[in-house]
Design a protein around this motif. Structure first.
Motif, PDB file in Angstrom:
ATOM      1  N   ASP A 100      11.391   8.474  25.016  1.00 40.28           N
ATOM      2  CA  ASP A 100      11.461   7.505  23.923  1.00 40.28           C
ATOM      3  C   ASP A 100      11.886   6.119  24.404  1.00 40.28           C
ATOM      4  N   GLY A 101      12.025   5.954  25.719  1.00 40.98           N
ATOM      5  CA  GLY A 101      12.341   4.639  26.268  1.00 40.98           C
ATOM      6  C   GLY A 101      13.815   4.281  26.263  1.00 40.98           C
ATOM      7  N   PHE A 102      14.669   5.199  25.855  1.00 40.18           N
ATOM      8  CA  PHE A 102      16.106   4.941  25.836  1.00 40.18           C
ATOM      9  C   PHE A 102      16.772   5.610  27.029  1.00 40.18           C
ATOM     10  N   MET A 103      17.974   5.140  27.368  1.00 40.06           N
ATOM     11  CA  MET A 103      18.760   5.888  28.338  1.00 40.06           C
ATOM     12  C   MET A 103      19.126   7.221  27.693  1.00 40.06           C
ATOM     13  N   LYS A 104      19.606   8.150  28.474  1.00 39.71           N
ATOM     14  CA  LYS A 104      19.931   9.471  27.934  1.00 39.71           C
ATOM     15  C   LYS A 104      20.949   9.326  26.806  1.00 39.71           C
ATOM     16  N   PHE A 105      20.713  10.086  25.718  1.00 42.48           N
ATOM     17  CA  PHE A 105      21.680  10.075  24.627  1.00 42.48           C
ATOM     18  C   PHE A 105      21.715  11.424  23.940  1.00 42.48           C
ATOM     19  N   HIS A 106      22.870  11.707  23.323  1.00 48.42           N
ATOM     20  CA  HIS A 106      23.064  12.899  22.512  1.00 48.42           C
ATOM     21  C   HIS A 106      23.039  12.459  21.056  1.00 48.42           C
ATOM     22  N   LEU A 107      22.189  13.104  20.285  1.00 43.04           N
ATOM     23  CA  LEU A 107      22.028  12.762  18.872  1.00 43.04           C
ATOM     24  C   LEU A 107      22.600  13.885  18.014  1.00 43.04           C
ATOM     25  N   TYR A 108      23.523  13.516  17.144  1.00 45.69           N
ATOM     26  CA  TYR A 108      24.140  14.472  16.232  1.00 45.69           C
ATOM     27  C   TYR A 108      23.987  13.985  14.803  1.00 45.69           C
ATOM     28  N   VAL A 109      23.767  14.924  13.891  1.00 48.53           N
ATOM     29  CA  VAL A 109      23.762  14.633  12.465  1.00 48.53           C
ATOM     30  C   VAL A 109      24.927  15.417  11.875  1.00 48.53           C
ATOM     31  N   CYS A 110      25.784  14.708  11.159  1.00 49.70           N
ATOM     32  CA  CYS A 110      27.033  15.298  10.677  1.00 49.70           C
ATOM     33  C   CYS A 110      27.244  14.960   9.203  1.00 49.70           C
ATOM     34  N   PRO A 111      27.786  15.914   8.436  1.00 50.22           N
ATOM     35  CA  PRO A 111      28.202  15.545   7.079  1.00 50.22           C
ATOM     36  C   PRO A 111      29.438  14.651   7.158  1.00 50.22           C
ATOM     37  N   LYS A 112      29.593  13.786   6.178  1.00 47.02           N
ATOM     38  CA  LYS A 112      30.695  12.809   6.200  1.00 47.02           C
ATOM     39  C   LYS A 112      32.069  13.461   6.270  1.00 47.02           C
ATOM     40  N   ASP A 113      32.175  14.698   5.813  1.00 45.79           N
ATOM     41  CA  ASP A 113      33.468  15.389   5.842  1.00 45.79           C
ATOM     42  C   ASP A 113      33.474  16.532   6.859  1.00 45.79           C
ATOM     43  N   GLY A 114      32.505  16.534   7.781  1.00 46.25           N
ATOM     44  CA  GLY A 114      32.388  17.598   8.772  1.00 46.25           C
ATOM     45  C   GLY A 114      33.416  17.469   9.886  1.00 46.25           C
ATOM     46  N   LYS A 115      33.915  18.599  10.324  1.00 46.47           N
ATOM     47  CA  LYS A 115      34.944  18.638  11.372  1.00 46.47           C
ATOM     48  C   LYS A 115      34.473  17.923  12.644  1.00 46.47           C
ATOM     49  N   GLY A 116      33.251  18.188  13.081  1.00 46.43           N
ATOM     50  CA  GLY A 116      32.745  17.562  14.301  1.00 46.43           C
ATOM     51  C   GLY A 116      32.770  16.048  14.216  1.00 46.43           C
ATOM     52  N   TYR A 117      32.277  15.511  13.100  1.00 45.71           N
ATOM     53  CA  TYR A 117      32.253  14.063  12.903  1.00 45.71           C
ATOM     54  C   TYR A 117      33.668  13.487  12.830  1.00 45.71           C
ATOM     55  N   LEU A 118      34.513  14.099  12.017  1.00 48.81           N
ATOM     56  CA  LEU A 118      35.880  13.578  11.850  1.00 48.81           C
ATOM     57  C   LEU A 118      36.642  13.588  13.173  1.00 48.81           C
ATOM     58  N   GLU A 119      36.419  14.620  13.985  1.00 45.10           N
ATOM     59  CA  GLU A 119      37.077  14.664  15.292  1.00 45.10           C
ATOM     60  C   GLU A 119      36.508  13.617  16.244  1.00 45.10           C
ATOM     61  N   HIS A 120      35.186  13.410  16.219  1.00 44.01           N
ATOM     62  CA  HIS A 120      34.598  12.357  17.061  1.00 44.01           C
ATOM     63  C   HIS A 120      35.253  11.009  16.760  1.00 44.01           C
ATOM     64  N   ILE A 121      35.368  10.687  15.471  1.00 46.64           N
ATOM     65  CA  ILE A 121      35.913   9.385  15.058  1.00 46.64           C
ATOM     66  C   ILE A 121      37.406   9.287  15.382  1.00 46.64           C
ATOM     67  N   ALA A 122      38.152  10.345  15.103  1.00 47.68           N
ATOM     68  CA  ALA A 122      39.598  10.322  15.373  1.00 47.68           C
ATOM     69  C   ALA A 122      39.863  10.137  16.864  1.00 47.68           C
ATOM     70  N   PHE A 123      39.122  10.857  17.694  1.00 45.83           N
ATOM     71  CA  PHE A 123      39.305  10.772  19.138  1.00 45.83           C
ATOM     72  C   PHE A 123      38.941   9.372  19.636  1.00 45.83           C
ATOM     73  N   ARG A 124      37.775   8.889  19.220  1.00 46.02           N
ATOM     74  CA  ARG A 124      37.335   7.548  19.632  1.00 46.02           C
ATOM     75  C   ARG A 124      38.346   6.486  19.214  1.00 46.02           C
ATOM     76  N   ASP A 125      38.737   6.507  17.961  1.00 46.97           N
ATOM     77  CA  ASP A 125      39.621   5.461  17.452  1.00 46.97           C
ATOM     78  C   ASP A 125      41.000   5.517  18.108  1.00 46.97           C
ATOM     79  N   TYR A 126      41.494   6.719  18.394  1.00 47.97           N
ATOM     80  CA  TYR A 126      42.782   6.829  19.065  1.00 47.97           C
ATOM     81  C   TYR A 126      42.712   6.221  20.464  1.00 47.97           C
TER      82      TYR A 126
END
Length: 163
Positions: A90-116
């Motif tokens: 697709d012409g992009f560098m390697k990436f991981h694509l995730y679709v998450c519900p707004k209240d999903g554990k995976g998403y909330l942990e991604h954001i909490a970890f990043r922001d911390y």
């Protein structure tokens, strides 16, 4: 690899494409993972979370992404996170694509970890040291590398929750 400011620009390109494909089906897109933390050494792989309102939206998102060459892989053992992989260049560098519900554990942990880590240079540097040590030890064993990070990641999520 050492932090590369080009990762921000590459994320923006990937995000723009994902918004073209399914922007009407998602709430927002988030740059997560190590490449989203300025100054942090990382594997040169962008992580992007597309955030949906609920799992009711997932079938339409799967269909839309499939039409553009992205195959649904399920949650890969992580609750609240659906993984997709590109089936063509697709012409992009390697990436991981995730679709998450707004209240999903995976998403909330991604954001909490990043922001911390963004708010704590000391924690970010400590994480970098852990990752570099593991990368040297497990250069050809990604599972052992990821497993080795687990206790650090868990401790950061606990600290983030306590904030």
């Amino acid at each position: 690899m050492p932090y590369d400011p080009a990762w921000k620009a590459e994320y923006a390109r990937i995000e723009a494409r994902m918004l073209e494909i399914c922007g009407d089906l998602i709430i927002t897109a988030e740059h997560v993972g190590s490449t989203s933390i300025e100054g942090l050494a990382a594997k040169p792989v962008i992580d992007i979370d597309l955030v949906m309102d609920s799992y009711d939206d997932l079938p339409a998102i799967i269909e839309r992404l499939a039409a553009f060459g992205y195959e649904h892989q399920g949650n890969l053992g992580i609750e609240g996170r659906e993984a997709f992989r590109g089936t063509q260049d697709d012409g992009f560098m390697k990436f991981h694509l995730y679709v998450c519900p707004k209240d999903g554990k995976g998403y909330l942990e991604h954001i909490a970890f990043r922001d911390y880590l963004r708010s704590s240079p000391a924690a970010s540097q400590e994480y970098q040291a852990v990752k570099q040590r593991l990368a040297e030890k497990y250069r050809y064993n990604i599972d052992a590398y990821c497993e080795g990070k687990t206790s650090f990641v868990t401790s950061i999520l606990q600290q983030a929750a306590a904030k």
